[in-house]
Design a protein around this motif. Sequence first.
Motif, PDB file in Angstrom:
ATOM      1  N   LEU A 144       0.838  -1.213  -0.057  1.00  0.00           N
ATOM      2  CA  LEU A 144      -0.089   0.009  -0.038  1.00  0.00           C
ATOM      3  C   LEU A 144       0.895   1.146   0.059  1.00  0.00           C
ATOM      4  N   LEU A 145       0.613   2.220  -1.080  1.00  0.00           N
ATOM      5  CA  LEU A 145       1.177   3.360  -0.813  1.00  0.00           C
ATOM      6  C   LEU A 145       0.296   4.402  -0.432  1.00  0.00           C
ATOM      7  N   ILE A 146       0.637   5.158   0.865  1.00  0.00           N
ATOM      8  CA  ILE A 146       0.027   6.175   1.335  1.00  0.00           C
ATOM      9  C   ILE A 146       0.728   7.653   0.965  1.00  0.00           C
ATOM     10  N   HIS A 147      -0.089   8.573   0.165  1.00  0.00           N
ATOM     11  CA  HIS A 147       0.307   9.899  -0.089  1.00  0.00           C
ATOM     12  C   HIS A 147       0.126  10.845   1.136  1.00  0.00           C
ATOM     13  N   ARG A 163      -1.679  -3.185  10.948  1.00  0.00           N
ATOM     14  CA  ARG A 163      -2.251  -4.361  11.537  1.00  0.00           C
ATOM     15  C   ARG A 163      -2.872  -5.258  10.729  1.00  0.00           C
ATOM     16  N   MET A 164      -3.354  -4.957   9.401  1.00  0.00           N
ATOM     17  CA  MET A 164      -3.880  -5.878   8.588  1.00  0.00           C
ATOM     18  C   MET A 164      -2.914  -6.795   7.967  1.00  0.00           C
ATOM     19  N   GLY A 165      -1.785  -6.506   7.973  1.00  0.00           N
ATOM     20  CA  GLY A 165      -0.722  -7.358   7.320  1.00  0.00           C
ATOM     21  C   GLY A 165      -0.103  -6.762   5.961  1.00  0.00           C
ATOM     22  N   ALA A 166      -0.279  -5.401   5.967  1.00  0.00           N
ATOM     23  CA  ALA A 166       0.096  -4.851   4.401  1.00  0.00           C
ATOM     24  C   ALA A 166       1.494  -4.159   4.850  1.00  0.00           C
ATOM     25  N   ALA A 167       2.249  -4.265   3.766  1.00  0.00           N
ATOM     26  CA  ALA A 167       3.870  -3.335   3.621  1.00  0.00           C
ATOM     27  C   ALA A 167       3.093  -2.086   3.270  1.00  0.00           C
ATOM     28  N   VAL A 168       3.602  -0.979   3.899  1.00  0.00           N
ATOM     29  CA  VAL A 168       3.409   0.510   3.673  1.00  0.00           C
ATOM     30  C   VAL A 168       4.400   1.230   3.616  1.00  0.00           C
ATOM     31  N   ILE A 169       4.403   2.142   2.300  1.00  0.00           N
ATOM     32  CA  ILE A 169       5.307   3.107   1.743  1.00  0.00           C
ATOM     33  C   ILE A 169       4.321   4.396   1.787  1.00  0.00           C
ATOM     34  N   ALA A 170       4.958   5.217   2.605  1.00  0.00           N
ATOM     35  CA  ALA A 170       4.301   6.691   2.863  1.00  0.00           C
ATOM     36  C   ALA A 170       4.964   7.758   2.225  1.00  0.00           C
ATOM     37  N   THR A 171       4.489   8.780   1.666  1.00  0.00           N
ATOM     38  CA  THR A 171       5.291   9.945   1.219  1.00  0.00           C
ATOM     39  C   THR A 171       5.152  11.104   2.576  1.00  0.00           C
ATOM     40  N   GLY A 172       6.258  11.813   2.645  1.00  0.00           N
ATOM     41  CA  GLY A 172       6.044  12.815   3.650  1.00  0.00           C
ATOM     42  C   GLY A 172       7.405  13.715   3.441  1.00  0.00           C
ATOM     43  N   SER A 173       7.245  14.728   4.083  1.00  0.00           N
ATOM     44  CA  SER A 173       8.505  15.617   4.139  1.00  0.00           C
ATOM     45  C   SER A 173       9.800  15.161   5.038  1.00  0.00           C
ATOM     46  N   ALA A 174      10.774  15.402   4.910  1.00  0.00           N
ATOM     47  CA  ALA A 174      12.186  14.736   5.449  1.00  0.00           C
ATOM     48  C   ALA A 174      11.862  14.706   7.088  1.00  0.00           C
ATOM     49  N   ALA A 175      11.368  15.909   7.516  1.00  0.00           N
ATOM     50  CA  ALA A 175      11.279  15.983   8.921  1.00  0.00           C
ATOM     51  C   ALA A 175      10.421  14.869   9.568  1.00  0.00           C
ATOM     52  N   ASN A 176       9.451  14.404   8.870  1.00  0.00           N
ATOM     53  CA  ASN A 176       8.509  13.243   9.377  1.00  0.00           C
ATOM     54  C   ASN A 176       9.030  12.057   9.087  1.00  0.00           C
ATOM     55  N   HIS A 177      10.057  11.709   8.548  1.00  0.00           N
ATOM     56  CA  HIS A 177      10.437  10.326   8.129  1.00  0.00           C
ATOM     57  C   HIS A 177      10.622   9.477   9.123  1.00  0.00           C
ATOM     58  N   GLU A 178      11.458   9.980  10.273  1.00  0.00           N
ATOM     59  CA  GLU A 178      11.593   9.105  11.514  1.00  0.00           C
ATOM     60  C   GLU A 178      10.312   8.622  12.115  1.00  0.00           C
ATOM     61  N   ARG A 179       9.342   9.539  12.139  1.00  0.00           N
ATOM     62  CA  ARG A 179       7.937   8.888  12.532  1.00  0.00           C
ATOM     63  C   ARG A 179       7.376   8.275  11.783  1.00  0.00           C
ATOM     64  N   LEU A 180       7.471   8.382  10.446  1.00  0.00           N
ATOM     65  CA  LEU A 180       6.839   7.540   9.809  1.00  0.00           C
ATOM     66  C   LEU A 180       7.280   5.935   9.758  1.00  0.00           C
ATOM     67  N   ARG A 181       8.914   5.691   9.930  1.00  0.00           N
ATOM     68  CA  ARG A 181       9.280   4.770  10.351  1.00  0.00           C
ATOM     69  C   ARG A 181       8.803   4.090  11.427  1.00  0.00           C
ATOM     70  N   GLU A 182       8.664   4.899  12.750  1.00  0.00           N
ATOM     71  CA  GLU A 182       8.353   4.303  13.891  1.00  0.00           C
ATOM     72  C   GLU A 182       6.842   3.860  13.999  1.00  0.00           C
ATOM     73  N   ALA A 200      11.681   2.664  -6.838  1.00  0.00           N
ATOM     74  CA  ALA A 200      12.805   2.170  -6.269  1.00  0.00           C
ATOM     75  C   ALA A 200      12.615   1.414  -4.817  1.00  0.00           C
ATOM     76  N   VAL A 201      11.715   1.811  -4.168  1.00  0.00           N
ATOM     77  CA  VAL A 201      11.663   1.259  -2.747  1.00  0.00           C
ATOM     78  C   VAL A 201      10.375   0.121  -2.980  1.00  0.00           C
ATOM     79  N   ALA A 202       9.773  -0.027  -4.018  1.00  0.00           N
ATOM     80  CA  ALA A 202       8.801  -1.107  -4.203  1.00  0.00           C
ATOM     81  C   ALA A 202       8.801  -1.580  -5.706  1.00  0.00           C
ATOM     82  N   PRO A 203      10.099  -2.452  -5.897  1.00  0.00           N
ATOM     83  CA  PRO A 203      10.189  -2.769  -7.465  1.00  0.00           C
ATOM     84  C   PRO A 203       9.195  -3.704  -7.895  1.00  0.00           C
ATOM     85  N   ASP A 204       8.499  -4.300  -6.782  1.00  0.00           N
ATOM     86  CA  ASP A 204       7.512  -5.142  -7.540  1.00  0.00           C
ATOM     87  C   ASP A 204       6.050  -4.536  -7.725  1.00  0.00           C
ATOM     88  N   GLY A 205       6.095  -3.302  -7.397  1.00  0.00           N
ATOM     89  CA  GLY A 205       4.607  -2.438  -7.595  1.00  0.00           C
ATOM     90  C   GLY A 205       3.913  -2.479  -6.487  1.00  0.00           C
TER      91      GLY A 205
END
Length: 290
Positions: A144-147, A163-182, A200-205
């Motif tokens: 899942l990609l979350i903009h 919690r649903m078992g998905a892999a999540v990629i999320a866009t955000g400003s650099a200042a929020n990246h650590e929180r997104l990882r957490e 690049a971060v999700a080569p399988d789409g």
Amino acid sequence: MATQIQYTRLGDPDVLEVATVPDPVAPVDGVVVEVRAAGVNPIDGKLRSGARPSAPITEPRVPGADAAGVVLSVGADVDDWAPGDEVVVRNARGAYTTHLAAPASHLVRKPAAVSWEQAAAIGVPVGTAHQALVSLGVEPGTTLLIHGGSGSVGRAAIQLARRMGAAVIATGSAANHERLRELGATPVAYGPGLLDRLRAVAPDGYDLILDAIGTDEALEASFALVGDRSRIGTIVVGPRAAELGIRAWGGGNPVPSLPTNCGCATTPTHSRSTSSPTVSSRWTSREPSH
């Protein structure tokens, strides 16, 4: 006497005024809550400004759909709640107040570890995130990609999707990246080159995309990454959803916002959709689908 924030005409925030009104009385099937914190959501501003159409104002209108507080009194038919109970009120009417009357069915017990402010911030953002994820069909193994992952709905969506078992990629400003990882997401920065970074971060789409930011950049990247636009949803550009061929949810959309051919039903923010498509294939199209 109760104090409330109200307005009697549409406009900028300066139309809001503080008013003193009689204390509400608990309905037979409801309670009166002493409000300790009220949730502030985009829909409040849209209704107040007129960006979201509403009925003519015939009496002072009090914003707010989320609140947290302590039960002061209960109606004659209420058995599950008592004065002193700490509660969260969902689907409230007029939460910008010190004393709120609400149906008992709209109450949820506040966990002791959750602050008043956190409790009041849960309802609309988490309800919207849940609605979108269930309607999109997030399931174990979904990518899942979350903009806009660092916003209130985005943060809720990350946690629920994980919690649903998905892999999540999320866009955000650099200042929020650590929180997104957490929270459990792989962060990707906005800006030029976004599409290449997402690939690049999700080569399988990506299976599904949730837009919580509404920028042209986000939408164009989404169309390039997912060929079937019914697998893209937005909580921001609902009025354009039918035109774009994507799905939309949220109380702030001024018009019905689902494509007429998507096979899904319009549902309230806090309701679970009965149309939850199963993700059966991964889309990696590099060209927008028309």
